[in-house]
Scaffold this motif. Structure first.
Motif, PDB file in Angstrom:
ATOM      1  N   ALA A 179       0.762  -1.164  -0.063  1.00 57.57           N
ATOM      2  CA  ALA A 179       0.070  -0.144  -0.091  1.00 57.57           C
ATOM      3  C   ALA A 179       0.886   1.236   0.155  1.00 57.57           C
ATOM      4  CB  ALA A 179      -0.850   0.073   1.415  1.00 57.57           C
ATOM      5  N   ARG A 180       1.924   1.128   0.658  1.00 56.54           N
ATOM      6  CA  ARG A 180       3.049   2.462   0.776  1.00 56.54           C
ATOM      7  C   ARG A 180       3.380   2.720  -0.558  1.00 56.54           C
ATOM      8  NH1 ARG A 180       8.575   1.719   3.898  1.00 56.54           N
ATOM      9  NH2 ARG A 180       8.821   0.083   2.177  1.00 56.54           N
ATOM     10  N   GLU A 181       3.761   1.833  -1.389  1.00 60.78           N
ATOM     11  CA  GLU A 181       4.369   1.865  -2.768  1.00 60.78           C
ATOM     12  C   GLU A 181       3.092   2.359  -3.642  1.00 60.78           C
ATOM     13  OE1 GLU A 181       7.499   2.044  -3.169  1.00 60.78           O
ATOM     14  OE2 GLU A 181       7.379   1.461  -1.009  1.00 60.78           O
ATOM     15  N   ARG A 182       2.075   1.945  -3.615  1.00 60.88           N
ATOM     16  CA  ARG A 182       0.823   2.093  -4.414  1.00 60.88           C
ATOM     17  C   ARG A 182       0.392   3.669  -4.191  1.00 60.88           C
ATOM     18  NH1 ARG A 182      -1.452  -2.920  -3.502  1.00 60.88           N
ATOM     19  NH2 ARG A 182      -2.486  -2.225  -1.522  1.00 60.88           N
ATOM     20  N   THR A 183       0.440   4.061  -2.754  1.00 62.82           N
ATOM     21  CA  THR A 183      -0.042   5.600  -2.238  1.00 62.82           C
ATOM     22  C   THR A 183       0.810   6.477  -2.709  1.00 62.82           C
ATOM     23  OG1 THR A 183      -1.168   4.394  -0.393  1.00 62.82           O
ATOM     24  CG2 THR A 183      -0.545   7.037  -0.258  1.00 62.82           C
ATOM     25  N   CYS A 184       2.448   6.266  -2.710  1.00 62.42           N
ATOM     26  CA  CYS A 184       3.383   7.142  -3.313  1.00 62.42           C
ATOM     27  C   CYS A 184       3.226   7.486  -4.498  1.00 62.42           C
ATOM     28  CB  CYS A 184       4.751   6.559  -2.812  1.00 62.42           C
ATOM     29  SG  CYS A 184       4.756   6.934  -1.074  1.00 62.42           S
ATOM     30  N   LYS A 185       2.806   6.542  -5.350  1.00 60.81           N
ATOM     31  CA  LYS A 185       2.898   6.582  -6.907  1.00 60.81           C
ATOM     32  C   LYS A 185       1.513   7.404  -7.103  1.00 60.81           C
ATOM     33  CE  LYS A 185       4.988   2.389  -8.379  1.00 60.81           C
ATOM     34  NZ  LYS A 185       4.863   0.975  -8.775  1.00 60.81           N
ATOM     35  N   ARG A 186       0.390   7.392  -6.529  1.00 63.98           N
ATOM     36  CA  ARG A 186      -0.780   7.919  -6.504  1.00 63.98           C
ATOM     37  C   ARG A 186      -0.336   9.457  -6.333  1.00 63.98           C
ATOM     38  NH1 ARG A 186      -4.730   3.206  -3.817  1.00 63.98           N
ATOM     39  NH2 ARG A 186      -4.761   1.990  -5.702  1.00 63.98           N
ATOM     40  N   LEU A 187       0.127   9.674  -5.259  1.00 61.56           N
ATOM     41  CA  LEU A 187       0.329  10.968  -4.700  1.00 61.56           C
ATOM     42  C   LEU A 187       1.275  11.859  -5.696  1.00 61.56           C
ATOM     43  CD1 LEU A 187       0.170  13.047  -2.375  1.00 61.56           C
ATOM     44  CD2 LEU A 187       2.209  12.361  -1.511  1.00 61.56           C
ATOM     45  N   GLN A 188       2.313  11.008  -6.341  1.00 63.32           N
ATOM     46  CA  GLN A 188       2.886  11.735  -7.480  1.00 63.32           C
ATOM     47  C   GLN A 188       2.001  11.948  -8.747  1.00 63.32           C
ATOM     48  OE1 GLN A 188       5.865   8.876  -9.199  1.00 63.32           O
ATOM     49  NE2 GLN A 188       7.575  10.489  -9.465  1.00 63.32           N
ATOM     50  N   THR A 189       1.257  11.069  -8.958  1.00 63.35           N
ATOM     51  CA  THR A 189       0.200  11.464 -10.090  1.00 63.35           C
ATOM     52  C   THR A 189      -0.640  12.827  -9.660  1.00 63.35           C
ATOM     53  OG1 THR A 189      -0.096   9.426 -10.526  1.00 63.35           O
ATOM     54  CG2 THR A 189      -1.805  10.754 -11.430  1.00 63.35           C
ATOM     55  N   LEU A 190      -1.109  12.760  -8.309  1.00 62.71           N
ATOM     56  CA  LEU A 190      -1.772  14.032  -8.105  1.00 62.71           C
ATOM     57  C   LEU A 190      -1.091  15.338  -8.062  1.00 62.71           C
ATOM     58  CD1 LEU A 190      -3.935  12.470  -4.957  1.00 62.71           C
ATOM     59  CD2 LEU A 190      -4.654  13.202  -7.128  1.00 62.71           C
ATOM     60  N   SER A 191       0.196  15.200  -7.604  1.00 64.11           N
ATOM     61  CA  SER A 191       1.056  16.368  -7.725  1.00 64.11           C
ATOM     62  C   SER A 191       1.144  17.321  -9.198  1.00 64.11           C
ATOM     63  CB  SER A 191       2.323  15.931  -7.322  1.00 64.11           C
ATOM     64  OG  SER A 191       3.105  15.327  -8.317  1.00 64.11           O
ATOM     65  N   VAL A 192       0.876  16.519 -10.241  1.00 62.51           N
ATOM     66  CA  VAL A 192       0.713  17.417 -11.309  1.00 62.51           C
ATOM     67  C   VAL A 192      -0.839  18.077 -11.697  1.00 62.51           C
ATOM     68  CG1 VAL A 192       2.266  15.702 -12.514  1.00 62.51           C
ATOM     69  CG2 VAL A 192      -0.164  15.643 -12.690  1.00 62.51           C
ATOM     70  N   LEU A 193      -1.662  17.855 -10.807  1.00 70.14           N
ATOM     71  CA  LEU A 193      -2.972  18.446 -11.030  1.00 70.14           C
ATOM     72  C   LEU A 193      -2.902  20.131 -10.763  1.00 70.14           C
ATOM     73  CD1 LEU A 193      -5.361  15.790  -9.447  1.00 70.14           C
ATOM     74  CD2 LEU A 193      -4.629  16.242 -11.833  1.00 70.14           C
ATOM     75  N   LEU A 194      -3.828  20.595 -11.455  1.00 70.40           N
ATOM     76  CA  LEU A 194      -3.832  22.270 -10.956  1.00 70.40           C
ATOM     77  C   LEU A 194      -4.720  22.401  -9.875  1.00 70.40           C
ATOM     78  CD1 LEU A 194      -4.162  23.775 -14.482  1.00 70.40           C
ATOM     79  CD2 LEU A 194      -2.213  23.832 -13.169  1.00 70.40           C
TER      80      LEU A 194
END
Length: 331
Positions: free
Chosen positions: A292-307
């Motif tokens: 879950a830690r790895e999945r969550t960090c990848k998801r957070l990286q995706t969210l970081s590009v949102l306006l």
């Protein structure tokens, strides 16, 4: 019929704009009805060519399925209509308001730190400061909000390093808490949680955010509540923020890759508990948290590009403490 009429009026008035995504869960929560009722209301609007299907889950406002989907909160758009008693239920008490506030704050999490203005929040929902403080205190127990060094309510900074630190704490402590809680977990709770997880695993469509949240709460909160070490539970409570990240991902992007693996991992832990194999359950929980830690960090990286979205009036950029500076440098 009254619900479909309220949604139709919100579209005609322009409060619900073309391209807005309508899904069953937030509408059911807003109107205080079952998803079955909402499904029938949306079917009426679809027959009337007010909404259209698209590749994602739910419907788009309007008839053009090629427009860019918008996943803004629908609460304020429908609130004005509920105030005029044209729909079955309006937001009128803390139990109804809290889920709305929680969703608005979770949507804003990737764009912190943000400071919460209590005065504007009372105006936003037309409630007293006492009610506001009580709701914020409840959200604090989930890690969604916290108080800064000036005793102001804030949405915290959320970085990959911060998430990894929260998960490190959970990886070290949750298996221990589960092992201590196991003798106190009711057999009926394990059977019910296992049946619900298996049902989610059998569904062809992606489970609703609410169903996933219930599944995670059943294992990571309710099952662990039987741990006799209250200090251990209080320490874990501070790291529940990471449980909101998956919900945040679904709210902002409408989907959550890896859900099938998440469900299988929960089933494995619950099956071990069902056969009274506490050591296996603790070990499987540790594996689940590592994944879950790895999945969550990848998801957070995706969210970081949102306006950043249009934030509610009660949220404003917060001040950054010295301890947060290093975390922001990572971002």
């Amino acid at each position: 019929m009254s619900i479909s009429e309220a949604i139709r009026d919100a579209m005609v008035s322009g409060r619900l704009e073309a391209g807005q995504v309508l899904t069953e869960e937030p509408l059911a929560r807003h109107f205080g009805t079952s998803r079955t009722t909402i499904r029938k209301a949306l079917a009426e609007l679809h027959i009337g060519k007010m909404i259209t299907r698209f590749e994602g889950r739910g419907f788009l406002v309007g008839t053009d399925s090629s427009v860019l989907p918008r996943r803004d909160s629908i609460e304020q758009a429908l609130f004005d209509l509920t105030a005029r008693d044209k729909v079955p239920r309006a937001l009128s008490n803390p139990d109804q308001i809290l889920p709305v506030l929680r969703e608005e704050l979770i949507r804003a999490l990737p764009f912190g730190p943000l400071e919460i203005n209590e005065g504007k929040l009372t105006e936003h929902f037309s409630v007293s400061r006492t009610v506001v403080r009580d709701m914020l205190s409840q959200l604090r127990s989930s890690g969604i909000v916290e108080k800064n060094e000036r005793s102001k309510w804030v949405l915290p900074v959320l970085t990959a390093m911060d998430v990894r630190n929260h998960y490190q704490l959970r990886i070290l402590l949750e298996p221990v808490a589960l092992a201590e809680a196991a003798p106190n977990i009711a057999k009926s709770h394990i059977e019910r949680a296992l049946a619900q997880a298996r049902e989610l695993g059998r569904q062809e469509r992606e489970p609703d955010a609410e169903d996933i949240s219930k599944m995670e709460n059943a294992l990571h909160v309710e099952a662990l509540s039987g741990c006799p070490n209250s200090h251990l539970l209080k320490t874990l409570q501070k790291s529940r923020l990471v449980l909101a990240i998956n919900e945040m991902f679904r709210l902002l992007l409408g989907r959550s890759p890896g859900t099938s693996r998440l469900i299988l991992e929960h089933i494995a832990v619950l099956e071990a508990l069902a056969r009274n194999d506490t050591a296996a359950a603790a070990s499987l929980l540790e594996f689940h948290l590592l994944e879950a830690r790895e999945r969550t960090c990848k998801r957070l990286q995706t969210l970081s590009v949102l306006l950043p979205p249009n934030l509610p009036s009660y949220l404003a950029p917060g001040t950054i403490s010295i301890s947060q500076t290093a975390l922001l440098n990572e971002r």
